[in-house]
Write an enzyme that holds these catalytic residues in place. Structure first.
Site, mmCIF file in Angstrom:
data_model
loop_
_atom_site.group_PDB
_atom_site.id
_atom_site.type_symbol
_atom_site.label_atom_id
_atom_site.label_comp_id
_atom_site.label_asym_id
_atom_site.label_seq_id
_atom_site.Cartn_x
_atom_site.Cartn_y
_atom_site.Cartn_z
ATOM 1 N N ASP A 22 0.814 -1.214 0.000
ATOM 2 C CA ASP A 22 0.000 0.000 0.000
ATOM 3 C C ASP A 22 0.849 1.265 0.000
ATOM 4 O OD1 ASP A 22 -2.147 -1.691 0.072
ATOM 5 O OD2 ASP A 22 -3.194 -0.609 1.666
ATOM 6 N N ASN A 42 -4.741 -2.284 -4.401
ATOM 7 C CA ASN A 42 -5.951 -2.477 -3.599
ATOM 8 C C ASN A 42 -5.892 -1.611 -2.343
ATOM 9 O OD1 ASN A 42 -8.464 -3.527 -3.021
ATOM 10 N ND2 ASN A 42 -7.715 -5.451 -2.190
ATOM 11 N N ASP A 99 -11.146 -3.014 11.902
ATOM 12 C CA ASP A 99 -10.104 -3.904 11.372
ATOM 13 C C ASP A 99 -9.633 -4.897 12.423
ATOM 14 O OD1 ASP A 99 -10.220 -2.772 8.897
ATOM 15 O OD2 ASP A 99 -8.498 -1.456 9.176
ATOM 16 N N GLU A 152 -11.183 -5.121 1.660
ATOM 17 C CA GLU A 152 -10.450 -5.824 0.605
ATOM 18 C C GLU A 152 -11.233 -7.004 0.050
ATOM 19 O OE1 GLU A 152 -7.235 -3.578 2.777
ATOM 20 O OE2 GLU A 152 -9.238 -4.360 3.173
ATOM 21 N N HIS A 165 -5.018 -9.267 3.429
ATOM 22 C CA HIS A 165 -3.947 -9.442 4.412
ATOM 23 C C HIS A 165 -4.468 -9.814 5.789
ATOM 24 C CE1 HIS A 165 -4.386 -4.993 5.730
ATOM 25 N NE2 HIS A 165 -5.340 -5.238 4.846
ATOM 26 N N ARG A 166 -5.570 -9.199 6.205
ATOM 27 C CA ARG A 166 -6.053 -9.452 7.568
ATOM 28 C C ARG A 166 -6.655 -10.847 7.706
ATOM 29 N NH1 ARG A 166 -4.483 -5.191 9.883
ATOM 30 N NH2 ARG A 166 -4.738 -3.109 9.005
ATOM 31 N N LYS A 207 0.622 -6.323 2.111
ATOM 32 C CA LYS A 207 -0.142 -5.067 2.106
ATOM 33 C C LYS A 207 0.179 -4.222 3.331
ATOM 34 C CE LYS A 207 -4.938 -3.430 1.760
ATOM 35 N NZ LYS A 207 -4.809 -2.631 0.539
#
Length: 671
Positions: A52, A94, A329, A357, A401-402, A432
């Site tokens: 990012d 993204n 998040d 995402e 990613h998460r 990311k």
């Protein structure tokens, strides 16, 4: 970062140690844009290095910002709110933290200074709504053209020099889809506050308020004092302009801290905590409040400026009912912690998960279900019931990613009655925000030796076992043990100290205190790099002589076993499958002929400019084979359950694929 199609996490049983967080993504990209728009240059410390931030940096370069490394920091030369470039096509991957604010900033700059800019991203970015921000910009007088589906990227932003915007009335923007729309306007509108105050009115309930707190905090650092009336009206004073603070430090990512806070709550036992460095009690990020939720579930936490320490308190964890609007998040991590609880956990206020995402509510429900969990999902909530029966699962990450990071915590299932591995598909997506996430996790995690997978690759000298083992380890993301390097290093150390290869006791004492360090294919002996020396023919011959001593082999045995760490190990040598790792799940024995091995070695030496005789090389290899097969301790031979691989006429890739195919047959889930 693991650039492989999947990584297998063995059943993990504990965790302790210290992890240093990468910089916050939310802060990093805000700081980069602010520095790029400001007057003067800004030295940015501890910037996150990720996908990012890389797309944001590339965009700023394309727009004319000067960006130069300065030691470990990065110096950003700002454009002073004046466009030096008036046309550009920007690909933003993204990265919502790049797409939304850059769209707003370029829209107002193009509308007033003239320009033509196109912003686009990956396919998923083109599915993430931006219509509410676009509506606000159009109401302001900006020209924003949809290049695809209306209300979604890609977009074209254009205008002519001397244009004026309708800043005399409050600009409405919806707040109930994404707080990034409000952040984008807050970052863009100081660029056009020269003629009067500029106000923004939030329509509906503002979600993710802590992220707006970050934005306001950073705006103040760059000279913009926003006035606000609750969470409904924000006013940028007339005459506002961006001025560099000179230097600024990015604090560690609080969202990323959530995985390690959870790790401590689940797996840090016996007084050995998980310590998180880079974010703490002085954090400006809203996701730091995840710690409060973890404490409510049972975590035992200590914290101070820039650090947090966590260990297990209540066990099992307590189920939780929480409105997670303030930590959207980090709340994903709570859904995985729920697997270790003794009652259901319900997480609500997370409608924004649907437009991240991926659709995170649907994705989390699906992947927790693969693990065996019972999950209920709704439009803005998810409920997870305590795990009853753990399943070995291949976890899809959806390029999110998460998803990859929080679901990796399911590998600690032995602590809750399971004993199954977890496969994370496409682990590279962690790039990311946290490129080294899995390396950091494995640096803290521990497991029972019998749960750590080992592939043993044995064979005679010059059979290619080292090259094969290194390639297999890279493809699987496993650690690598080149046992021959230990014997060659022992030989080198003996040579340096004047110890005879015939003095077994002295060699054993030297091997027992060997000061050796590996980094990938490089090796340091006593603080000096010896990577090239270890590959010399003379060093190989020396290693063959010192390895015949039982005491030397015994001295190096413990060092070899220490390489067996998460996520797994590929070990190559002459006795890996027979002596060092007799319980290895896969044992491979290479059987290339002496003639073929001599020819390979000859080509290697010639390519390095070293003259050699094939006849002499073959004679030397055959002599070593005899010495290795006839030694009294750990003679060279295949283990009884080893698979023989004659690679005389196979390419490296063909040999690697054969070993990977054999390995796949031994897994409990499909590849």
């Amino acid at each position: 970062m693991y650039d492989i199609p999947f990584i297998d996490l063995p059943p993990l049983a504990g965790a302790s140690g210290t992890v240093r967080l990468p910089g916050s993504k939310s802060i990093s990209n805000r700081v980069l844009l602010l520095a790029g728009l400001a007057e003067g240059s800004t030295l940015v410390h501890d910037l996150l290095d990720s996908d990012d931030t890389r797309v944001m940096l590339e965009a700023l370069r394309a727009l004319g910002c000067r960006i130069e490394p300065e030691g470990a920091a990065l110096r950003i030369g700002g454009i002073g709110a004046r466009l030096p470039v008036h046309e550009a096509q920007l690909f933003l991957g993204n990265a919502g933290t790049a797409m939304r604010p850059l769209t707003a900033a370029l829209a107002v700059l193009a509308a007033t200074q003239g320009g033509r800019f196109e912003v686009s991203g990956v396919a998923r970015m083109h599915e993430r709504p931006i219509g509410d921000l676009v509506d606000a910009l159009r109401a302001l007088g900006c020209s924003v053209e949809d290049l695809g589906r209306p209300g979604y990227p890609p977009l074209r932003l254009s205008g002519t020099a001397g244009g004026r915007l309708a800043t005399e009335r409050a600009i409405p923007v919806r707040g109930d889809v994404s707080s990034q729309f409000l952040t984008a306007l807050l970052l863009a509108l100081p660029l056009v506050a020269d003629r009067g105050d500029v106000a923004i009115e939030v329509v509906g309930e503002l979600i993710s308020k802590p992220y707006i707190e970050i934005t306001l905090n950073l705006l103040e650092r760059f000279g913009i004092a926003v006035r606000r009336e609750g969470w409904q009206r924000f006013t940028i004073p007339q005459g506002s302009r961006y001025r560099t603070p000179g230097s600024i430090r990015v604090e560690g990512d609080a969202s990323s801290a959530s995985y390690f806070v959870a790790l401590g709550a689940i797996a840090a036992q016996g007084g050995a905590p998980v310590k998180i460095v880079g974010v703490g009690s002085d954090s400006i990020q809203g996701d730091i409040r995840f710690v409060d939720a973890a404490e409510a579930m049972g975590a035992q936490v200590r914290r101070g400026p820039g650090w947090i320490e966590v260990q297990r308190g209540r066990w099992p964890l307590a189920g939780l009912t929480i409105d997670a609007n303030h930590i959207p998040d980090a709340a994903m991590t709570l859904a995985v912690m729920a697997l270790y609880a003794d009652s259901p956990t319900r997480i609500s206020g997370i409608a924004s998960w649907r437009v991240k995402e991926t659709d995170r509510i649907a994705a989390m429900a699906a992947e927790l279900g693969r693990l065996g969990a019972e999950v209920v999902e709704g439009p803005d909530f998810i409920e997870v019931k305590p795990m009853r029966d753990w399943k070995a699962a291949s976890i899809r990450t959806y390029d999110d990613h998460r998803m990859a990071m929080c679901l990796s915590l399911a590998a600690f299932n032995p602590l809750a009655g399971g004993r199954v591995p977890v496969r994370i598909l496409e682990p590279r997506c962690v790039g990311k925000t946290f490129p080294d996430y899995f390396e950091a996790l494995f640096g803290l995690a521990s497991a029972a030796a019998e749960d750590l997978p080992v592939i043993a690759i044995d064979g005679p000298t010059a059979s290619g076992k080292g090259t094969l083992a290194a390639a297999v380890a890279e493809r699987l993301g496993y650690r690598l043990l080149d046992s021959g390097a230990l014997y060659r290093a022992t030989g080198l150390a003996a040579q340096q100290d004047g110890v005879s290869p015939e003095d077994g006791p002295a060699l054993a004492q030297l091997a027992a205190r060997l000061d050796l360090r590996f980094e990938g294919a490089r090796c340091w002996l006593r603080g000096r790099e010896v990577s090239d020396e270890l590959r010399l023919e003379s060093t190989g011959a020396l290693a063959s002589r010192v390895s015949v001593w039982p005491a030397v082999r015994e001295a190096l045995h413990a060092l070899q076993l220490a390489f067996r760490r998460p996520p797994g190990l590929v070990a190559d040598g002459r006795d890996m499958g027979t002596v060092v790792f007799p319980q290895a799940r896969l044992k491979v024995f290479l059987t290339a002929s002496a003639a073929e091995r001599a020819e390979r070695r000859h080509k290697q030496l010639i390519s390095k400019g070293i003259s050699a005789s094939i006849t002499d090389l073959r004679a030397d290899l055959e002599a070593r084979d005899v010495r290795d097969t006839q030694r009294s301790v750990a003679p060279l031979k295949p283990a009884g359950d080893a698979l023989l691989l004659d690679n005389s006429h196979l390419s490296i890739e063909e040999s690697v694929q054969q070993v990977l195919d054999w390995w796949a047959e031994r897994q409990v889930f499909s590849s």
